[in-house]
Design a protein around this motif. Structure first.
Motif, mmCIF file in Angstrom:
data_model
loop_
_atom_site.group_PDB
_atom_site.id
_atom_site.type_symbol
_atom_site.label_atom_id
_atom_site.label_comp_id
_atom_site.label_asym_id
_atom_site.label_seq_id
_atom_site.Cartn_x
_atom_site.Cartn_y
_atom_site.Cartn_z
ATOM 1 N N ALA A 290 8.802 10.556 -15.342
ATOM 2 C CA ALA A 290 8.716 10.321 -13.898
ATOM 3 C C ALA A 290 10.092 9.972 -13.342
ATOM 4 N N ASP A 291 10.345 10.424 -12.123
ATOM 5 C CA ASP A 291 11.585 10.076 -11.458
ATOM 6 C C ASP A 291 11.390 8.803 -10.646
ATOM 7 N N ASP A 292 12.333 8.495 -9.800
ATOM 8 C CA ASP A 292 12.271 7.277 -8.992
ATOM 9 C C ASP A 292 11.233 7.449 -7.894
ATOM 10 N N SER A 293 10.017 7.036 -8.171
ATOM 11 C CA SER A 293 8.927 7.209 -7.222
ATOM 12 C C SER A 293 7.862 6.154 -7.483
ATOM 13 N N ILE A 294 6.805 6.208 -6.673
ATOM 14 C CA ILE A 294 5.648 5.347 -6.881
ATOM 15 C C ILE A 294 4.655 6.083 -7.772
ATOM 16 N N ILE A 295 4.202 5.423 -8.824
ATOM 17 C CA ILE A 295 3.259 6.042 -9.763
ATOM 18 C C ILE A 295 1.859 5.495 -9.495
ATOM 19 N N LEU A 296 0.916 6.404 -9.384
ATOM 20 C CA LEU A 296 -0.495 6.056 -9.227
ATOM 21 C C LEU A 296 -1.246 6.597 -10.436
ATOM 22 N N THR A 297 -1.844 5.694 -11.236
ATOM 23 C CA THR A 297 -2.576 6.111 -12.429
ATOM 24 C C THR A 297 -4.053 6.280 -12.095
ATOM 25 N N LEU A 298 -4.593 7.454 -12.435
ATOM 26 C CA LEU A 298 -5.994 7.767 -12.165
ATOM 27 C C LEU A 298 -6.579 8.512 -13.356
ATOM 28 N N LYS A 299 -7.840 8.897 -13.232
ATOM 29 C CA LYS A 299 -8.512 9.784 -14.189
ATOM 30 C C LYS A 299 -9.133 10.919 -13.396
ATOM 31 N N LEU A 315 1.844 -1.249 -0.146
ATOM 32 C CA LEU A 315 1.663 -2.484 -0.911
ATOM 33 C C LEU A 315 2.663 -2.651 -2.048
ATOM 34 N N THR A 316 3.142 -1.573 -2.615
ATOM 35 C CA THR A 316 4.049 -1.695 -3.759
ATOM 36 C C THR A 316 5.472 -1.968 -3.286
ATOM 37 N N VAL A 317 6.122 -2.912 -3.952
ATOM 38 C CA VAL A 317 7.513 -3.268 -3.669
ATOM 39 C C VAL A 317 8.256 -3.333 -4.993
ATOM 40 N N LEU A 318 9.368 -2.645 -5.089
ATOM 41 C CA LEU A 318 10.135 -2.582 -6.314
ATOM 42 C C LEU A 318 10.553 -3.973 -6.779
ATOM 43 N N ASN A 319 10.281 -4.247 -8.065
ATOM 44 C CA ASN A 319 10.650 -5.518 -8.715
ATOM 45 C C ASN A 319 9.905 -6.729 -8.141
ATOM 46 N N ARG A 320 8.881 -6.480 -7.335
ATOM 47 C CA ARG A 320 8.207 -7.623 -6.716
ATOM 48 C C ARG A 320 6.683 -7.514 -6.666
ATOM 49 N N ARG A 321 6.158 -6.339 -6.366
ATOM 50 C CA ARG A 321 4.711 -6.276 -6.127
ATOM 51 C C ARG A 321 4.116 -5.003 -6.680
ATOM 52 N N VAL A 322 2.906 -5.134 -7.274
ATOM 53 C CA VAL A 322 2.140 -3.991 -7.773
ATOM 54 C C VAL A 322 0.716 -4.095 -7.224
ATOM 55 N N TYR A 323 0.023 -2.969 -7.242
ATOM 56 C CA TYR A 323 -1.326 -2.899 -6.667
ATOM 57 C C TYR A 323 -2.289 -2.338 -7.710
ATOM 58 N N PHE A 324 -3.359 -3.108 -7.979
ATOM 59 C CA PHE A 324 -4.426 -2.669 -8.882
ATOM 60 C C PHE A 324 -5.706 -2.503 -8.061
ATOM 61 N N PHE A 412 5.216 -11.139 -10.927
ATOM 62 C CA PHE A 412 5.003 -10.135 -9.892
ATOM 63 C C PHE A 412 3.878 -10.609 -8.957
ATOM 64 N N ASP A 413 3.955 -10.175 -7.731
ATOM 65 C CA ASP A 413 2.850 -10.387 -6.805
ATOM 66 C C ASP A 413 1.833 -9.283 -7.068
ATOM 67 N N VAL A 414 0.767 -9.617 -7.773
ATOM 68 C CA VAL A 414 -0.241 -8.633 -8.172
ATOM 69 C C VAL A 414 -1.382 -8.664 -7.161
ATOM 70 N N ILE A 415 -1.563 -7.556 -6.477
ATOM 71 C CA ILE A 415 -2.656 -7.443 -5.500
ATOM 72 C C ILE A 415 -3.783 -6.651 -6.152
ATOM 73 N N SER A 416 -4.915 -7.291 -6.325
ATOM 74 C CA SER A 416 -6.091 -6.643 -6.883
ATOM 75 C C SER A 416 -7.240 -6.825 -5.898
ATOM 76 N N SER A 417 -7.687 -5.734 -5.327
ATOM 77 C CA SER A 417 -8.762 -5.818 -4.334
ATOM 78 C C SER A 417 -9.595 -4.543 -4.403
ATOM 79 N N VAL A 418 -10.781 -4.607 -3.814
ATOM 80 C CA VAL A 418 -11.631 -3.419 -3.773
ATOM 81 C C VAL A 418 -10.945 -2.359 -2.920
ATOM 82 N N GLU A 419 -11.085 -1.126 -3.319
ATOM 83 C CA GLU A 419 -10.460 0.001 -2.622
ATOM 84 C C GLU A 419 -11.546 0.954 -2.146
ATOM 85 N N PRO A 420 -11.895 0.916 -0.858
ATOM 86 C CA PRO A 420 -12.979 1.780 -0.356
ATOM 87 C C PRO A 420 -12.666 3.268 -0.459
#
Length: 471
Positions: A290-299, A315-324, A412-420
């Protein structure tokens, strides 16, 4: 005659004074004797005191004036539907209707919160020398908490405590109630304004694990081409061996080649992962490309939309925040219709988010959105910790949770919330113990059972089949 009268009056006054003095002396001796000689404690329950009950025993309340001065008054409801309910908990469980369950185990943040407030309550009891003794906690008898939008979090705890004594036989057991309020921070400290505008063309690199059916693969790729923004990319991981639930992942390669030819300008590619299904190995190989981008892992059995992609960018911030994101798992459409309660239409939209159509997959952490650099470092650390462990077997069902915990430990600021806007579509799973290890076979059975339907729907189907057999 007058002299005799005055003598009687003076004698009466003297006798009265002496009687009152004697009474006060006797009462004083009786109280001090009950404490010193009859071993009466001023802090024990009167029913438990050895000998004569203490005159000083009784309830005691301590309120911190500093805390009370800065705590707002609770919200005053105008009717029964505005009442802020108390949640009841004990040492192990939380009792309320949560995800359709009347009782849920205290885990994660809720567990840490209840243990922390219990310890604070005990420290407060001992700091104020409640009932004149120092106490050890034996157990939490009852716990109540509620969150008030104007006041903060309110706690009420009943603690079973035991007094600290020089001799064990002298210890006293009792129950103390502590009421605490964790107020909200002042406005100037709790509000921050952050400019974090995401560029509309921020690249998202979707990394999906290809394990399942050709139908799921084609549906997923088609959805990607419909939603793809400029410079977005899709990379799929194919396994040479068995898939997640024992399926042949490698058989999807010819169909994937056909889809790549069908959408030549959509930036679709795949990587071959040697061996059987491994979420960690697939992520490691994919992130390296992957290059310098936002990665979204799915199935490939997932359905998503524009809103999920936009939230990933915001929601994603480099070196600071991730989203689950927490996905919504769709039930078996056939069970949805057959298990629908009497009086409700059976031809409901299976893509709607309701208690009849699915459930929130709160125990699944496989879907993540993070900057490629952050995810790459986290995977490297996870692989390093795995290599140092005596047991180097890490089930693919634990990889997502391990990444989640690793980001937390790295502050990291980990944001985990329901995703409609993220839904796992129903697919039938065939669990064959001949091709799956014991742990993964059990995981397969649990996953298949959860995807069938809700408990009321399954009960309705079961009772209907019994009734049909009797006919």
């Amino acid at each position: 005659m007058k002299r005799l009268l005055w003598s009687k009056i003076a004698l009466g006054l003297l006798l009265g004074f002496l009687a009152r003095l004697s009474f006060e002396i006797l009462r004083s001796k009786s109280y001090s004797g009950s404490i010193l000689h009859k071993r009466c404690s001023p802090c024990e329950d009167a029913s438990k005191v050895r000998g004569v009950p203490c005159p000083f025993c009784g309830a005691k309340s301590v309120v911190s004036s500093n805390e009370k001065s800065r705590i707002n008054e609770p919200y005053k409801p105008r009717g029964m539907y505005e009442i802020t309910r108390w949640l009841y908990f004990d040492q192990s469980n939380l009792y309320d209707i949560i995800d359709g369950e009347p009782v849920v185990a205290l885990v994660g943040g809720t567990y840490e919160e209840t243990r922390a407030v219990t310890q604070v309550a005990l420290e407060y009891i001992n700091a104020n020398e409640m009932l004149g003794k120092t106490w050890d906690l034996e157990s939490l008898q009852d716990g109540y908490m509620r969150t008030d939008a104007l006041r903060g979090t309110d706690y009420m705890l009943d603690l079973n405590v035991k007094s600290k004594e020089k001799y064990q036989s002298e210890s006293v057991k009792t129950t103390l109630r502590v009421r605490m309020v964790h107020p909200f921070e002042p406005k100037k400290d709790s509000i921050s304004l952050v400019s974090n505008k995401a560029m509309p063309d921020t690249r998202i690199h979707i990394f999906a694990l290809a394990s399942g059916t050709e139908e799921s693969l084609e549906r997923f790729v088609k959805r990607y081409t419909e939603l793809r923004a400029k410079d977005d990319r899709l990379t799929l991981a194919l396994f040479d061996g068995k898939g997640e639930f024992g399926d042949e992942s490698g058989t999807l390669k010819p169909h994937l080649d056909e889809l790549i030819r069908r959408y030549p300008t959509s930036e679709i590619n795949y990587i071959d992962i040697p061996g059987d299904y491994s979420f960690l190995n697939a992520l490691h190989q994919g992130v390296k490309r992957a290059d310098d981008s936002i990665i979204l892992t799915l199935k490939i059995d997932m359905h998503y939309g524009h809103e999920l992609l936009q939230r990933c960018r915001m929601l994603t911030v480099l070196n600071r925040r991730v989203y689950f994101p927490t996905a919504f798992g769709q039930y078996d459409p056939e069970i949805i219709e057959r298990g629908m309660p009497t009086g409700k239409p059976k031809n409901v939209n299976k893509m709607d988010i309701t208690k009849f159509t699915g459930y929130w997959m709160r125990d699944t952490y496989d879907y993540a959105c993070a900057h490629s650099g952050d995810l790459s470092q986290a995977i490297d650390k996870l692989l390093l910790s795995r290599s140092r462990a005596t047991d180097d077997t890490l089930s693919h069902t634990d990889v997502g949770k391990s990444l989640y915990d690793l980001f937390l430990s790295e502050n990291f600021d980990v944001i985990s919330s329901v995703e409609p806007d993220l839904m796992r579509l129903f697919t039938k799973i065939n669990c064959d113990m001949r091709f799956l290890p014991d742990g993964e076979y059990e995981h397969c059975l649990r996953s298949a059972a959860k995807m069938l339907g809700s408990k009321p729907a399954m009960s309705m189907v079961y009772l209907t089949e019994i009734a049909m057999r009797k006919l």
